[in-house]
Design a protein around this motif. Structure first.
Motif, mmCIF file in Angstrom:
data_model
loop_
_atom_site.group_PDB
_atom_site.id
_atom_site.type_symbol
_atom_site.label_atom_id
_atom_site.label_comp_id
_atom_site.label_asym_id
_atom_site.label_seq_id
_atom_site.Cartn_x
_atom_site.Cartn_y
_atom_site.Cartn_z
ATOM 1 N N ILE A 158 13.821 3.069 0.606
ATOM 2 C CA ILE A 158 12.827 3.773 -0.049
ATOM 3 C C ILE A 158 12.075 4.545 0.914
ATOM 4 O O ILE A 158 11.828 5.761 0.722
ATOM 5 N N ILE A 159 11.684 3.702 2.034
ATOM 6 C CA ILE A 159 10.956 4.554 3.065
ATOM 7 C C ILE A 159 11.899 5.511 3.868
ATOM 8 O O ILE A 159 11.380 6.412 4.130
ATOM 9 N N ALA A 160 13.202 4.841 4.202
ATOM 10 C CA ALA A 160 14.107 6.043 4.870
ATOM 11 C C ALA A 160 14.117 7.360 4.099
ATOM 12 O O ALA A 160 14.075 8.354 4.690
ATOM 13 N N ALA A 161 14.386 7.225 2.692
ATOM 14 C CA ALA A 161 14.655 8.346 2.126
ATOM 15 C C ALA A 161 13.139 9.151 1.949
ATOM 16 O O ALA A 161 13.038 10.496 2.061
ATOM 17 N N SER A 167 3.454 -3.147 -5.212
ATOM 18 C CA SER A 167 2.277 -3.503 -5.946
ATOM 19 C C SER A 167 2.297 -2.431 -7.138
ATOM 20 O O SER A 167 2.946 -1.174 -7.004
ATOM 21 N N SER A 168 1.713 -2.667 -8.074
ATOM 22 C CA SER A 168 1.811 -1.821 -9.540
ATOM 23 C C SER A 168 0.743 -0.741 -9.301
ATOM 24 O O SER A 168 -0.136 -0.929 -8.456
ATOM 25 N N ALA A 169 0.730 0.154 -10.351
ATOM 26 C CA ALA A 169 -0.436 1.079 -10.099
ATOM 27 C C ALA A 169 -1.665 0.569 -10.293
ATOM 28 O O ALA A 169 -2.834 0.991 -9.952
ATOM 29 N N LYS A 170 -1.876 -0.757 -10.949
ATOM 30 C CA LYS A 170 -3.210 -1.528 -11.098
ATOM 31 C C LYS A 170 -3.498 -2.239 -9.867
ATOM 32 O O LYS A 170 -4.356 -2.961 -9.604
ATOM 33 N N GLY A 171 -2.674 -2.187 -8.904
ATOM 34 C CA GLY A 171 -2.918 -2.843 -7.598
ATOM 35 C C GLY A 171 -2.239 -4.493 -7.617
ATOM 36 O O GLY A 171 -2.381 -5.221 -6.461
ATOM 37 N N LEU A 198 0.767 -1.197 -0.170
ATOM 38 C CA LEU A 198 0.079 0.155 0.055
ATOM 39 C C LEU A 198 0.727 1.348 0.133
ATOM 40 O O LEU A 198 0.200 2.258 0.024
ATOM 41 N N LEU A 199 2.363 0.964 0.183
ATOM 42 C CA LEU A 199 3.229 2.231 0.338
ATOM 43 C C LEU A 199 4.072 2.359 -0.873
ATOM 44 O O LEU A 199 4.227 3.344 -1.356
ATOM 45 N N ILE A 200 4.398 1.269 -1.410
ATOM 46 C CA ILE A 200 5.502 1.042 -2.544
ATOM 47 C C ILE A 200 4.931 1.009 -3.904
ATOM 48 O O ILE A 200 4.432 -0.127 -4.177
ATOM 49 N N LYS A 248 7.806 8.804 -7.361
ATOM 50 C CA LYS A 248 6.887 9.921 -6.968
ATOM 51 C C LYS A 248 5.588 9.656 -6.323
ATOM 52 O O LYS A 248 5.296 10.108 -5.352
ATOM 53 N N ALA A 249 4.866 8.471 -6.821
ATOM 54 C CA ALA A 249 3.620 7.996 -6.095
ATOM 55 C C ALA A 249 4.193 7.375 -4.906
ATOM 56 O O ALA A 249 3.236 7.582 -3.965
ATOM 57 N N THR A 250 5.183 6.658 -4.756
ATOM 58 C CA THR A 250 5.743 6.126 -3.619
ATOM 59 C C THR A 250 5.999 7.009 -2.536
ATOM 60 O O THR A 250 5.635 6.888 -1.320
ATOM 61 N N ASN A 251 6.708 8.134 -2.799
ATOM 62 C CA ASN A 251 7.044 9.146 -1.795
ATOM 63 C C ASN A 251 5.923 9.853 -1.100
ATOM 64 O O ASN A 251 5.909 10.060 -0.196
#
Length: 815
Positions: free
Chosen positions: A212-215, A192-196, A150-152, A166-169
């Motif tokens: 990724i989360i740390a950044a 997950s992809s843009a389509k879930g 749900l985050l990446i 962009k979406a992940t951040n």
């Protein structure tokens, strides 16, 4: 907000997860913590195995699935009390039912697509993170579980998806900026992809998730918790002396990670690199240890080389031919072909003549790369302008890494010189313009030796480890081992030599210990050893393939001497008191000397003449300095000197000989000494070391023993013959005494001819007052023409012979 990632070994079982809980509880006291976890140890491999079995329609995938279920249920039962287990077990079983359905689908269709495989292999992290969070809650940690899917967000490149930053951040900032829990547990690896659709981040994906989360949350430090205390100077499983590097740069860490330092996956650094977020690698099982801090600057100017790493299972592919010279676009076509075939190139080198291109790829990709290249260049190959692609397998890459290597001269020379001295053949070399990395391709069987050699060269304050393989533990061998045990600490401190006895052998047993035998109880170890044999011993030495290996022969055995060639061929030095090899036919002697030079493996036999006296060494220095030997006169048998110094009209000859044998001055068969053969060998060796071609048959031997004694076939019969011929020996003594002379067994070499024999030595001669078991050598040379160079001292006995062997080993250590 802190971000902590725990790898598979850190969460392998309930006991380890308890350690993780203690670390998290301590870290989250004053600020929020995101905890990213891998699958329980071994689960991802089990999921892949189950997938492959199902895709091949093998029903045993169900057995693997049962193992996965058992592992998770057992962990729940050990972590969570029985009153709180039912909810957790129910949820886990529900997820496992979905997993079972996915595997059944693979079984029914007889394949696993990348999309399906991503769904399956992600279950390891999804289950581990859920169970760990429930355990945290039970332990009164204010914790919540958040699914990383749900985050990446990624594209739909299943198997190794590309992050939509962009979406992940945006998702991470929104969630972590509003969450009120003190600890957030998230699965690594999954996205997950843009389509879930479920995707995964590829090998090392949990590290990547944490980065990724740390950044995204702009933490100061990303903590990577694993089963080692940081990034090491080399793989500690292969290099026992390796140690954790306290502080390195991003670039150094990436280089080390790329070349096999598995505590960190290279893409992990990318998200934190641009933001200047440091990475701290820590040990879950030793949290008090410092670990390794990775930052923009390593501040590591004190040491140019920061680490040594390696990658195994590499193949070299070479494309070459005259049709490549001066032709534009060859390199472009070459690498485009590999890119289209999805072959990753890990090593590149190209001749400046443009005649060849050489690359390193993973061995699994070698045939695919070869096929693609030969298809692409088929036309040129048909015209014989380009040769067929050559493939070399069973290779590995070793690499020196350090930001400041470019500021230090001679590093490449030291690297290749150290490897060359240990017979590590280098197949290819690459060095970038930044000089942050020097890489070499070697045989994979040489990896351990190469890593230890380089670590010794660059990290161990020039302490050189010598690995001894000792054959023969009789009088000389026992004294030799005692001397090593006595002097070991001194040599390490004063001469920077770490001498280890790795193997011992007598005529029946042999014992090996790669880490060095305990010399305090070597007799017990040898008695409990395995059956020995010359070939078995050699094969074991070869198999260990240790750096700075030295074969030490303390025997007088001809069969052992015949094995020297094998050792020298493998760049294993030979030190021996056994005179047989150096006095063997001249062609064999010459071959051993040539092998020694060719393979850079010293062949030293100082004790062959004069036991511990530096006779051969002095002779070598005379020759090397340009002097020329004109004559050698010597008393070279300590045993014969002892015999004739103690033999008189009040003693029996055979009793004196027996005394010499009992005190260790003679060979086990005293006839070897008394027949003159031992002295013949010694003068032969001196003549050869002086640069003369000579064989033992050319030496004149004026024997003093009766023919009956010479013809005996065993020691008992020999002594009986001495008793029987008492009058003969008494006459020899009386003849010398009547002339006021002493009996000395003298060897002489002059004008290309050598002879040995018993002589009457008058008073005033340098040999007259030679006492006990002493030897004396007179070197007449062009520089010492009137007054010869004289060497005198004890020339027999186990102690002095052992010390001479020891001295040769120290010479090799200083080589």
């Amino acid at each position: 907000m802190k971000v902590l990632k725990f790898g598979g070994t850190s969460v392998a079982n309930a006991q380890n997860i308890e350690k993780v809980k203690n670390i998290v509880a301590n870290s989250s006291k004053n600020e929020k913590a995101v905890v990213v976890v891998s699958a329980f140890g071994g689960v991802t491999d089990m999921l892949i195995k189950a997938s492959l079995l199902a895709a091949s329609q093998n029903e045993s995938y169900k057995n693997v699935l049962e193992e996965i279920e058992d592992k998770h249920l057992k962990t729940i039962q050990e972590l969570i009390d029985i009153n709180n287990q039912s909810k957790v077990i129910s949820n886990v079983k529900r997820e496992l039912n979905v997993l079972e359905t996915l595997l059944e689908g693979a079984f029914l269709i007889g394949e696993t697509t990348p999309k399906l495989l991503d769904k399956i292999v992600g279950y390891g992290e999804l289950l581990s993170s859920y169970i760990i969070n429930e355990y945290f809650i039970k332990e009164d940690i204010d914790s919540v579980h958040k699914n990383s899917k749900l985050l990446i967000k990624t594209d739909d490149s299943f198997g190794k998806a590309v992050i939509d930053f962009k979406a992940t951040n945006e998702l991470c900032e929104n969630y972590f900026g509003t969450v009120t829990y003190q600890v957030i547990v998230a699965p690594g690896f999954v996205a997950s992809s843009a389509k879930g659709e479920a995707t995964t981040l590829g090998r090392g994906g949990s590290d990547y998730t944490a980065a990724i989360i740390a950044a995204a949350v702009n933490t100061e430090t990303l903590e990577i918790w694993t089963d080692v205390s940081g990034m090491y100077t080399a793989n500690p499983k292969l290099v026992k002396q390796a140690f954790a590097i306290p502080h390195i740069s991003y670039e150094e860490a990436m280089e080390l990670s790329h070349f096999g330092a598995k505590v960190l996956y290279p893409p992990t650094i990318q998200p934190v690199l641009s933001k200047g977020i440091s990475i701290h690698i820590k040990n879950t099982f030793a949290p008090e240890e410092e670990g390794t801090l990775i930052t923009k600057s390593s501040n590591g100017k004190a040491r140019a080389v920061r680490g040594i790493s390696h990658v195994e299972n590499i193949s070299l592919l070479s494309l070459e031919g005259s049709g490549m010279v001066g032709i534009h676009g060859i390199s472009k076509r070459f690498f485009e072909v590999l890119s289209e075939a999805k072959v990753s190139v890990v090593f590149i080198t190209q001749a400046s003549s443009e005649h060849s291109i050489c690359i390193g790829v993973a061995s699994d990709d070698a045939e695919k790369a070869k096929s693609a290249l030969e298809k692409a260049f088929e036309y040129e190959m048909t015209l014989k302008k380009i040769n067929p692609v050559m493939v070399e397998n069973d290779l590995a890459i070793i690499a020196l890494v350090g930001d400041n290597m470019k500021s230090h001269q001679g590093l490449s020379g030291r690297m290749f010189s150290a490897l060359g001295k240990n017979n590590v053949n280098i197949r290819a070399i690459a060095q970038g313009a930044s000089e942050r990395n020097i890489s070499a391709v070697i045989n994979k069987n040489d990896v351990k030796k190469a890593l230890n050699t380089l670590h010794e060269q660059f990290f161990e304050d020039n302490v050189k480890q010598l690995n001894l393989f000792v054959m023969g533990v009789g009088n000389v061998g026992e004294k030799f081992l005692a001397q090593i045990e006595q002097q070991r600490k001194f040599l390490k401190k004063q001469l920077k030599l770490n001498i280890r006895v790795v193997a011992l052998s007598n005529s029946k047993k042999m014992v090996f210990d790669e880490n060095g035998l305990d010399l305090k109880n070597w007799k017990e170890l040898l008695n409990n050893g395995e059956k020995t044999g010359l070939d078995a011993f050699y094969q074991k030495v070869k198999e260990l393939n240790l750096r700075n290996s030295i074969f030490v022969d303390n025997t007088a055995n001809e069969a052992v001497a015949k094995t020297y060639e094998n050792y020298l061929n493998d760049s294993i030095s030979v030190v021996t008191c056994n005179k047989i090899a150096a006095s063997s036919p001249y062609k064999n002697y010459l071959k051993l000397k040539e092998l020694s030079r060719q393979y850079n493996a010293p062949f030293l036999f100082e004790t062959n003449v004069g036991a511990g006296l530096p006779i051969i060494d002095t002779l070598k220095h005379l020759i090397a300095s340009g002097d020329k030997i004109t004559k050698i006169q010597a008393v070279l048998s300590g045993s014969l000197n002892f015999v004739f110094n103690n033999f008189n009209d009040k003693t029996d000859f055979h009793e004196v000989v027996k005394q010499a044998q009992d005190e260790g001055y003679t060979e086990p068969d005293p006839k070897i000494d008394l027949s003159g053969i031992d002295v013949m060998r010694k003068i032969l060796i001196l003549a050869r070391e002086s640069g003369n071609e000579l064989d033992i048959e050319q030496i004149e031997n004026e024997a003093f023993l009766p023919q009956e004694s010479l013809d005996t076939s065993n020691v008992d019969d020999f002594y009986k013959s001495l008793v029987k011929n008492k009058a003969h020996f008494d006459t020899i003594y009386k003849e010398a005494a009547n002339k006021d002379c002493r009996l000395k067994y003298v060897a002489q070499f002059e004008n290309g001819k050598a002879k040995v024999g018993l002589q009457h030595v008058p008073q005033g001669h340098p040999f007259y007052n030679l006492e006990g078991k002493d030897n004396i050598v007179l070197f007449f040379t062009e520089r010492y023409s009137e007054q010869p160079l004289l060497i005198k001292g004890a020339g027999a006995g186990a102690d002095v012979t052992a010390s001479g062997i020891f001295a040769d080993i120290i010479r090799i250590g200083n080589f």
